[in-house]
Design a protein around this motif. Structure first.
Motif, PDB file in Angstrom:
ATOM      1  N   PRO A   1      18.652  19.393  -7.170  1.00 53.69           N
ATOM      2  CA  PRO A   1      17.819  18.652  -6.197  1.00 53.69           C
ATOM      3  C   PRO A   1      18.673  17.979  -5.125  1.00 53.69           C
ATOM      4  O   PRO A   1      19.838  17.634  -5.347  1.00 53.69           O
ATOM      5  N   LEU A   2      18.055  17.779  -3.975  1.00 54.53           N
ATOM      6  CA  LEU A   2      18.710  17.041  -2.896  1.00 54.53           C
ATOM      7  C   LEU A   2      18.491  15.545  -3.119  1.00 54.53           C
ATOM      8  O   LEU A   2      17.372  15.108  -3.412  1.00 54.53           O
TER       9      LEU A   2
ATOM     10  N   ASN B   1       0.851  -1.187   0.000  1.00 50.10           N
ATOM     11  CA  ASN B   1       0.000   0.000   0.000  1.00 50.10           C
ATOM     12  C   ASN B   1       0.890   1.241   0.000  1.00 50.10           C
ATOM     13  O   ASN B   1       1.450   1.616   1.028  1.00 50.10           O
ATOM     14  N   GLY B   2       1.028   1.876  -1.153  1.00 47.34           N
ATOM     15  CA  GLY B   2       1.894   3.050  -1.289  1.00 47.34           C
ATOM     16  C   GLY B   2       1.175   4.367  -1.106  1.00 47.34           C
ATOM     17  O   GLY B   2       1.648   5.400  -1.586  1.00 47.34           O
ATOM     18  N   SER B   3       0.041   4.365  -0.394  1.00 49.96           N
ATOM     19  CA  SER B   3      -0.682   5.611  -0.131  1.00 49.96           C
ATOM     20  C   SER B   3      -0.008   6.317   1.044  1.00 49.96           C
ATOM     21  O   SER B   3      -0.492   6.298   2.180  1.00 49.96           O
ATOM     22  N   PHE B   4       1.139   6.957   0.738  1.00 51.89           N
ATOM     23  CA  PHE B   4       1.931   7.598   1.779  1.00 51.89           C
ATOM     24  C   PHE B   4       1.560   9.075   1.905  1.00 51.89           C
ATOM     25  O   PHE B   4       0.828   9.628   1.078  1.00 51.89           O
ATOM     26  N   GLN B   5       2.104   9.701   2.919  1.00 51.86           N
ATOM     27  CA  GLN B   5       1.878  11.124   3.151  1.00 51.86           C
ATOM     28  C   GLN B   5       3.093  11.706   3.869  1.00 51.86           C
ATOM     29  O   GLN B   5       3.913  10.965   4.412  1.00 51.86           O
ATOM     30  N   LEU B   6       3.200  13.016   3.836  1.00 50.26           N
ATOM     31  CA  LEU B   6       4.295  13.698   4.512  1.00 50.26           C
ATOM     32  C   LEU B   6       3.815  14.173   5.879  1.00 50.26           C
ATOM     33  O   LEU B   6       2.831  14.908   5.974  1.00 50.26           O
TER      34      LEU B   6
ATOM     35  N   TYR C   1       8.572  13.661   7.233  1.00 50.32           N
ATOM     36  CA  TYR C   1       8.840  12.246   6.999  1.00 50.32           C
ATOM     37  C   TYR C   1       7.804  11.681   6.031  1.00 50.32           C
ATOM     38  O   TYR C   1       6.618  12.005   6.110  1.00 50.32           O
ATOM     39  N   LEU C   2       8.269  10.816   5.124  1.00 43.02           N
ATOM     40  CA  LEU C   2       7.354  10.070   4.274  1.00 43.02           C
ATOM     41  C   LEU C   2       6.864   8.881   5.090  1.00 43.02           C
ATOM     42  O   LEU C   2       7.669   8.061   5.555  1.00 43.02           O
ATOM     43  N   ALA C   3       5.541   8.786   5.296  1.00 40.37           N
ATOM     44  CA  ALA C   3       5.003   7.787   6.221  1.00 40.37           C
ATOM     45  C   ALA C   3       3.681   7.235   5.709  1.00 40.37           C
ATOM     46  O   ALA C   3       3.037   7.798   4.810  1.00 40.37           O
TER      47      ALA C   3
ATOM     48  N   GLU D   1      19.416   2.659   3.410  1.00 39.65           N
ATOM     49  CA  GLU D   1      20.321   2.722   4.560  1.00 39.65           C
ATOM     50  C   GLU D   1      19.575   2.403   5.857  1.00 39.65           C
ATOM     51  O   GLU D   1      20.108   2.601   6.949  1.00 39.65           O
ATOM     52  N   ASN D   2      18.342   1.925   5.717  1.00 38.97           N
ATOM     53  CA  ASN D   2      17.492   1.556   6.852  1.00 38.97           C
ATOM     54  C   ASN D   2      17.157   2.758   7.739  1.00 38.97           C
ATOM     55  O   ASN D   2      16.978   2.627   8.943  1.00 38.97           O
ATOM     56  N   GLU D   3      17.084   3.934   7.115  1.00 45.28           N
ATOM     57  CA  GLU D   3      16.746   5.159   7.826  1.00 45.28           C
ATOM     58  C   GLU D   3      15.464   5.744   7.244  1.00 45.28           C
ATOM     59  O   GLU D   3      15.134   5.497   6.080  1.00 45.28           O
ATOM     60  N   PRO D   4      14.711   6.523   8.036  1.00 45.35           N
ATOM     61  CA  PRO D   4      13.491   7.147   7.502  1.00 45.35           C
ATOM     62  C   PRO D   4      13.828   8.180   6.437  1.00 45.35           C
ATOM     63  O   PRO D   4      14.869   8.846   6.506  1.00 45.35           O
ATOM     64  N   ILE D   5      12.961   8.309   5.461  1.00 46.33           N
ATOM     65  CA  ILE D   5      13.149   9.299   4.401  1.00 46.33           C
ATOM     66  C   ILE D   5      12.617  10.636   4.886  1.00 46.33           C
ATOM     67  O   ILE D   5      11.417  10.794   5.114  1.00 46.33           O
ATOM     68  N   SER D   6      13.531  11.597   5.095  1.00 49.17           N
ATOM     69  CA  SER D   6      13.151  12.928   5.574  1.00 49.17           C
ATOM     70  C   SER D   6      13.307  13.935   4.445  1.00 49.17           C
ATOM     71  O   SER D   6      14.283  13.902   3.696  1.00 49.17           O
ATOM     72  N   ILE D   7      12.345  14.830   4.323  1.00 46.16           N
ATOM     73  CA  ILE D   7      12.289  15.808   3.232  1.00 46.16           C
ATOM     74  C   ILE D   7      12.213  17.204   3.844  1.00 46.16           C
ATOM     75  O   ILE D   7      11.392  17.446   4.746  1.00 46.16           O
ATOM     76  N   PRO D   8      13.042  18.128   3.409  1.00 39.62           N
ATOM     77  CA  PRO D   8      12.965  19.494   3.948  1.00 39.62           C
ATOM     78  C   PRO D   8      11.618  20.144   3.608  1.00 39.62           C
ATOM     79  O   PRO D   8      11.004  19.846   2.578  1.00 39.62           O
ATOM     80  N   VAL D   9      11.176  21.012   4.476  1.00 45.22           N
ATOM     81  CA  VAL D   9       9.932  21.749   4.241  1.00 45.22           C
ATOM     82  C   VAL D   9      10.094  22.626   2.991  1.00 45.22           C
ATOM     83  O   VAL D   9      11.196  23.085   2.675  1.00 45.22           O
ATOM     84  N   ASN D  10       8.991  22.838   2.278  1.00 50.82           N
ATOM     85  CA  ASN D  10       8.966  23.651   1.051  1.00 50.82           C
ATOM     86  C   ASN D  10       9.773  23.022  -0.081  1.00 50.82           C
ATOM     87  O   ASN D  10      10.299  23.721  -0.943  1.00 50.82           O
TER      88      ASN D  10
END
Length: 288
Positions: A179-180, A118-123, A134-136, A147-156
């Motif tokens: 892009p980052l 189920n890829g219905s994710f959200q930030l 976080y993508l969750a 790398e077994n770490e959560p995917i974090s995305i900067p605001v904006n």
């Protein structure tokens, strides 16, 4: 109790369990990423009862022994992992896997390992850093990278994911900025899906001993697809689709047809139980 009644009673109980599984499949026909469950049966203990020697007549074709059983039992439901249809949502946080694989998600501390289609994710905002998202999943489990770490995305920043699962974040305030690079989605292949344990909300897990078994859980490197021309056999047949969601793999017409067959089997077994009960009453009346 009459053996035929025991046989029918045990069979009805297991057929009822199969009806429950089929009802569960139909109820989740619109659940994103749902994988149908399928019931299978096996015979219970059977014994061979020998007849008296007087039945051993010349030219007799029937067996001298009678095979008796005590019904059937349902094995553990089998998870069918066939690909479901893809629905275009045009939402950047909606992801789908085309091929055999699962997203790995879990808690921030990394103790839980869960798998989902189920890829219905959200930030969701970070509790420690207000400048990160976080993508969750809808249940709050974070999506992990390789790398077994959560995917974090900067605001904006705008999220972009290519077909190999590489995650990028573009600055909305400065579109010309490079892009980052935020790593690659962690995609795993479960080689024996029958060991998956459903946790609800299209999430699955494995027992602790099987989570570390490399012959069961295989981590996939989708970047191998970009270099498969040298050796086509090395290509990983998995592709990430951004802006799509995988629908349930339940076929309503097939499930309804199978449910009707199961109901007819239940009715037939119920009739056998009723007939056995009638015969016992007749025998009791003859004795009296």
């Amino acid at each position: 109790m009459n053996k035929s009644m025991i046989n029918a009673m045990v069979s009805m109980q297991n057929l009822q369990q199969k009806l429950n599984i089929q009802s569960h499949n139909i109820a989740n026909i619109n659940t994103t990423g749902y994988k149908k469950l399928e019931a299978s049966f096996q015979d219970l203990l059977t014994t061979r009862v020998n007849q008296v020697n007087d039945f051993s007549l010349e030219g007799r074709k029937s067996s001298l022994g009678v095979q008796e059983g005590v019904g059937i039992r349902m094995s553990n439901p089998y998870l069918r992992t066939e690909q479901g249809t893809m629905a275009n949502t045009n939402i950047s946080t909606d992801l789908a896997i085309h091929g055999d694989g699962f997203f790995e998600v879990g808690t921030l501390d990394g103790e839980d390992r869960l798998f989902t289609r189920n890829g219905s994710f959200q930030l969701v905002p970070s509790s420690d850093n207000l400048d990160e998202l976080y993508l969750a999943t809808s249940g709050g489990q974070v999506v992990k990278n390789n790398e077994n770490e959560p995917i974090s995305i900067p605001v904006n920043h705008e999220l972009t994911i290519d077909d190999m699962g590489n995650v990028f974040a573009y600055n909305k305030s400065n579109p010309g900025e490079a892009p980052l690079e935020l790593g690659q989605l962690k995609i795993v292949r479960i080689l024996s899906p029958q060991y998956l344990q459903p946790m609800g909300n299209s999430l699955y897990t494995l027992s602790e001993d099987k989570l570390t078994d490399p012959s069961l859980v295989q981590e996939m490197d989708l970047n191998a697809n970009s270099d498969f021309t040298a050796n086509p056999d090395d290509k990983v047949n998995i592709q990430i689709l951004q802006g799509f969601l995988e629908q349930s793999n339940v076929n309503l017409s097939e499930e309804m047809t199978e449910m009707m067959v199961t109901q007819r089997a239940f009715q037939l077994t119920s009739k056998a139980y009723s007939n056995a009960e009638t015969m016992m009453k007749l025998a009791a009346n003859l004795r009296s």
